[in-house]
Design a protein around this motif. Structure first.
Motif, PDB file in Angstrom:
ATOM      1  N   GLY A   4       0.627  -1.505   0.178  1.00 27.90           N
ATOM      2  CA  GLY A   4       0.017   0.124   0.346  1.00 27.90           C
ATOM      3  C   GLY A   4       0.781   1.139   0.307  1.00 27.90           C
ATOM      4  O   GLY A   4       0.742   1.960  -0.420  1.00 27.90           O
ATOM      5  N   ILE A   5       1.778   1.223   0.899  1.00 29.61           N
ATOM      6  CA  ILE A   5       2.845   2.184   0.818  1.00 29.61           C
ATOM      7  C   ILE A   5       3.667   2.544  -0.432  1.00 29.61           C
ATOM      8  O   ILE A   5       3.620   3.933  -0.910  1.00 29.61           O
ATOM      9  N   LEU A   6       4.297   1.787  -0.660  1.00 29.22           N
ATOM     10  CA  LEU A   6       5.012   2.037  -2.035  1.00 29.22           C
ATOM     11  C   LEU A   6       4.190   2.066  -3.397  1.00 29.22           C
ATOM     12  O   LEU A   6       4.412   2.951  -3.629  1.00 29.22           O
ATOM     13  N   ARG A   7       2.796   2.137  -3.077  1.00 29.15           N
ATOM     14  CA  ARG A   7       1.941   2.061  -4.449  1.00 29.15           C
ATOM     15  C   ARG A   7       1.285   3.226  -4.418  1.00 29.15           C
ATOM     16  O   ARG A   7       1.378   4.647  -5.400  1.00 29.15           O
ATOM     17  N   HIS A   8       0.914   4.256  -2.926  1.00 30.38           N
ATOM     18  CA  HIS A   8       1.097   5.019  -2.422  1.00 30.38           C
ATOM     19  C   HIS A   8       2.190   6.447  -2.823  1.00 30.38           C
ATOM     20  O   HIS A   8       1.890   7.534  -4.161  1.00 30.38           O
ATOM     21  N   LEU A   9       3.272   6.593  -2.333  1.00 31.40           N
ATOM     22  CA  LEU A   9       3.856   6.670  -3.123  1.00 31.40           C
ATOM     23  C   LEU A   9       4.432   7.083  -4.667  1.00 31.40           C
ATOM     24  O   LEU A   9       4.998   7.594  -5.650  1.00 31.40           O
ATOM     25  N   LEU A  42       2.268   9.187  -6.000  1.00 37.56           N
ATOM     26  CA  LEU A  42       2.343  10.869  -5.571  1.00 37.56           C
ATOM     27  C   LEU A  42       3.444  10.837  -6.631  1.00 37.56           C
ATOM     28  O   LEU A  42       3.531  12.087  -6.969  1.00 37.56           O
ATOM     29  N   ARG A  43       4.745   9.954  -7.133  1.00 36.45           N
ATOM     30  CA  ARG A  43       5.490  10.194  -8.100  1.00 36.45           C
ATOM     31  C   ARG A  43       5.320  10.930  -9.384  1.00 36.45           C
ATOM     32  O   ARG A  43       5.628  11.282  -9.649  1.00 36.45           O
ATOM     33  N   ARG A  44       4.267   9.941  -9.113  1.00 31.09           N
ATOM     34  CA  ARG A  44       4.145   9.310 -11.361  1.00 31.09           C
ATOM     35  C   ARG A  44       3.099  10.985 -11.633  1.00 31.09           C
ATOM     36  O   ARG A  44       1.986  11.124 -12.703  1.00 31.09           O
ATOM     37  N   LEU A  45       2.254  11.370  -9.946  1.00 30.06           N
ATOM     38  CA  LEU A  45       1.109  11.931 -10.142  1.00 30.06           C
ATOM     39  C   LEU A  45      -0.071  11.748 -10.740  1.00 30.06           C
ATOM     40  O   LEU A  45      -0.646  12.799 -11.794  1.00 30.06           O
ATOM     41  N   ARG A  46      -0.739  10.640 -10.602  1.00 29.74           N
ATOM     42  CA  ARG A  46      -1.390  10.382 -11.046  1.00 29.74           C
ATOM     43  C   ARG A  46      -1.870   9.370 -10.422  1.00 29.74           C
ATOM     44  O   ARG A  46      -1.644   8.415  -9.545  1.00 29.74           O
ATOM     45  N   ARG A  47      -3.365   8.289 -10.695  1.00 29.85           N
ATOM     46  CA  ARG A  47      -4.275   7.601  -9.982  1.00 29.85           C
ATOM     47  C   ARG A  47      -3.599   6.119  -9.801  1.00 29.85           C
ATOM     48  O   ARG A  47      -2.518   5.635 -10.624  1.00 29.85           O
ATOM     49  N   ASP A  48      -3.995   5.690  -9.218  1.00 25.58           N
ATOM     50  CA  ASP A  48      -3.245   4.116  -8.167  1.00 25.58           C
ATOM     51  C   ASP A  48      -4.407   3.508  -8.370  1.00 25.58           C
ATOM     52  O   ASP A  48      -3.737   1.811  -8.750  1.00 25.58           O
ATOM     53  N   ASN A  49      -5.618   3.329  -9.333  1.00 20.78           N
ATOM     54  CA  ASN A  49      -6.155   2.484  -9.906  1.00 20.78           C
ATOM     55  C   ASN A  49      -7.130   1.556  -8.793  1.00 20.78           C
ATOM     56  O   ASN A  49      -6.794   0.254  -9.034  1.00 20.78           O
ATOM     57  N   GLY A  50      -7.176   2.529  -8.201  1.00 20.67           N
ATOM     58  CA  GLY A  50      -8.151   0.917  -6.456  1.00 20.67           C
ATOM     59  C   GLY A  50      -6.722   0.488  -5.866  1.00 20.67           C
ATOM     60  O   GLY A  50      -7.833  -0.543  -4.607  1.00 20.67           O
ATOM     61  N   TRP A  51      -6.277   0.215  -5.889  1.00 23.16           N
ATOM     62  CA  TRP A  51      -5.087  -0.762  -5.203  1.00 23.16           C
ATOM     63  C   TRP A  51      -5.081  -0.653  -3.575  1.00 23.16           C
ATOM     64  O   TRP A  51      -5.500  -1.276  -2.682  1.00 23.16           O
ATOM     65  N   ILE A  52      -4.547   0.626  -3.304  1.00 18.72           N
ATOM     66  CA  ILE A  52      -3.748   1.054  -1.700  1.00 18.72           C
ATOM     67  C   ILE A  52      -5.178   0.697  -0.546  1.00 18.72           C
ATOM     68  O   ILE A  52      -3.956   0.409  -0.130  1.00 18.72           O
TER      69      ILE A  52
END
Length: 340
Positions: free
Chosen positions: A181-186, A189-199
């Motif tokens: 969760g935290i790696l996908r969250h970061l 933030l870095r890529r300035l785009r949505r996570d597609n709901g995984w976090i």
């Protein structure tokens, strides 16, 4: 949550994606500050089994719970009825009986129906490639060594052994979801785009495993040696999983999928030891469920440890399917099939 609404989404995962037809429920929360939602008399009339909650500090929050539980009951019945013709005896209809929004700081989490709990079975996904085989081999090796060192693979299985095993495993099982969760969250933030709901799904999984741990800790307090082993194991596994997730998220989710398969197997054996005529853990048939478990899973005041083990097994079956599904997706562009 003044003016919040919960949008119910239902999607069925095709058999070629997960190995069985599974119906998924998810909720998206939308904030509408000028449009508060109320639990209406029409909804209550359609669902007389839903009893309004009293004593809530926030009436709107109470209304939301009632409305969502009412909608879930209707949709669960509809989906189960529609899915009967597309499933076999070895396939399970996967659904919630309700969603608990919690009275404290817990994340929203599923409350499993009794029917689903009783139908949970051990399943194994055969490895299809090198990554799968490596993940399966890793978990098989860990399982073999841990069974031998903990004494689980020989002698009589007792409640003391079960508690030691569960406390240790749950202290480790809460790591993957939080790391992922935290790696996908970061990454988001870095890529300035949505996570597609995984976090959210990963963080809810981590909290769910931690609630398993806190429940078992109500029955047994580990000593210093046990705690030191937890510290060492956590440090090793956290760093291993952190680096592995940076290299191959697919490997990590497949690894957790196989880990959760073993968890389902363990809790199934515990239930068999409880229910057997001369069960070595028969005392858990009447041992009251800890208060923390009754509150978290909305259990009956008369619930026993047998009921707790059953609902924990259902949680683990859910984590198994979630992670195997995630391992089938492209981690960069794949959309969470359990709700964005």
């Amino acid at each position: 949550m003044i003016g919040s609404t919960q949008v119910l989404r239902i999607r069925t995962i095709p058999k070629h994606k997960t190995g069985a037809h599974h119906t998924r429920f998810s909720f998206n929360q939308r904030i509408c500050s000028n449009r508060p939602v109320r639990f209406t008399s029409e909804v209550a009339a359609q669902n007389p089994s839903v009893i309004p909650t009293t004593g809530e500090k926030n009436p709107t929050l109470s209304d939301d719970r009632l409305r969502v539980n009412s909608a879930m009951k209707v949709k669960t019945d509809q989906v189960q009825q529609n899915a009967e013709n597309s499933t076999t005896n070895s396939e399970q209809i996967f659904g919630y009986s309700s969603v608990d929004f919690g009275n404290s700081y817990n994340l929203p989490h599923p409350i499993w129906s009794n029917e689903f709990q009783s139908n949970v079975q051990f399943t194994h996904r055969p490895p299809n490639n090198l990554v799968d085989r490596l993940a399966n081999l890793t978990i098989s090796t860990i399982r073999f060594n841990f069974d031998w060192m903990s004494g689980w693979s020989f002698g009589t299985k007792t409640t003391s052994k079960a508690l030691n095993r569960a406390i240790f495993l749950e202290s480790i099982a809460g790591i993957p979801g939080s790391v992922g969760g935290i790696l996908r969250h970061l990454h988001s933030l870095r890529r300035l785009r949505r996570d597609n709901g995984w976090i959210h799904t990963l963080m809810e999984e981590a909290e769910n495993e931690r609630m398993h741990l806190l429940t078992f800790l109500e029955l047994k307090k580990p000593g210093r040696f046990f705690r030191s082993m937890v510290w060492i194991s956590q440090g090793i596994f956290f760093n291993f999983f952190f680096v592995s997730y940076l290299i191959s998220p697919i490997f990590c989710h497949r690894l957790v999928g196989y880990l959760e398969e073993q968890a389902v197997s363990t809790y199934t054996h515990i239930l068999e030891s409880i229910d057997g005529k001369e069960g070595s853990m028969s005392e858990w048939r009447t041992t009251p469920a800890p208060e923390i478990a009754r509150n978290y899973w909305n259990m009956s005041p008369n619930a026993t440890m047998r009921d707790v083990i059953s609902v924990i097994r259902a949680d683990e079956a859910h984590h198994r399917d979630v992670n195997h599904s995630f391992a089938d997706l492209d981690p960069k562009v794949g959309t969470n099939p359990y709700g964005a």
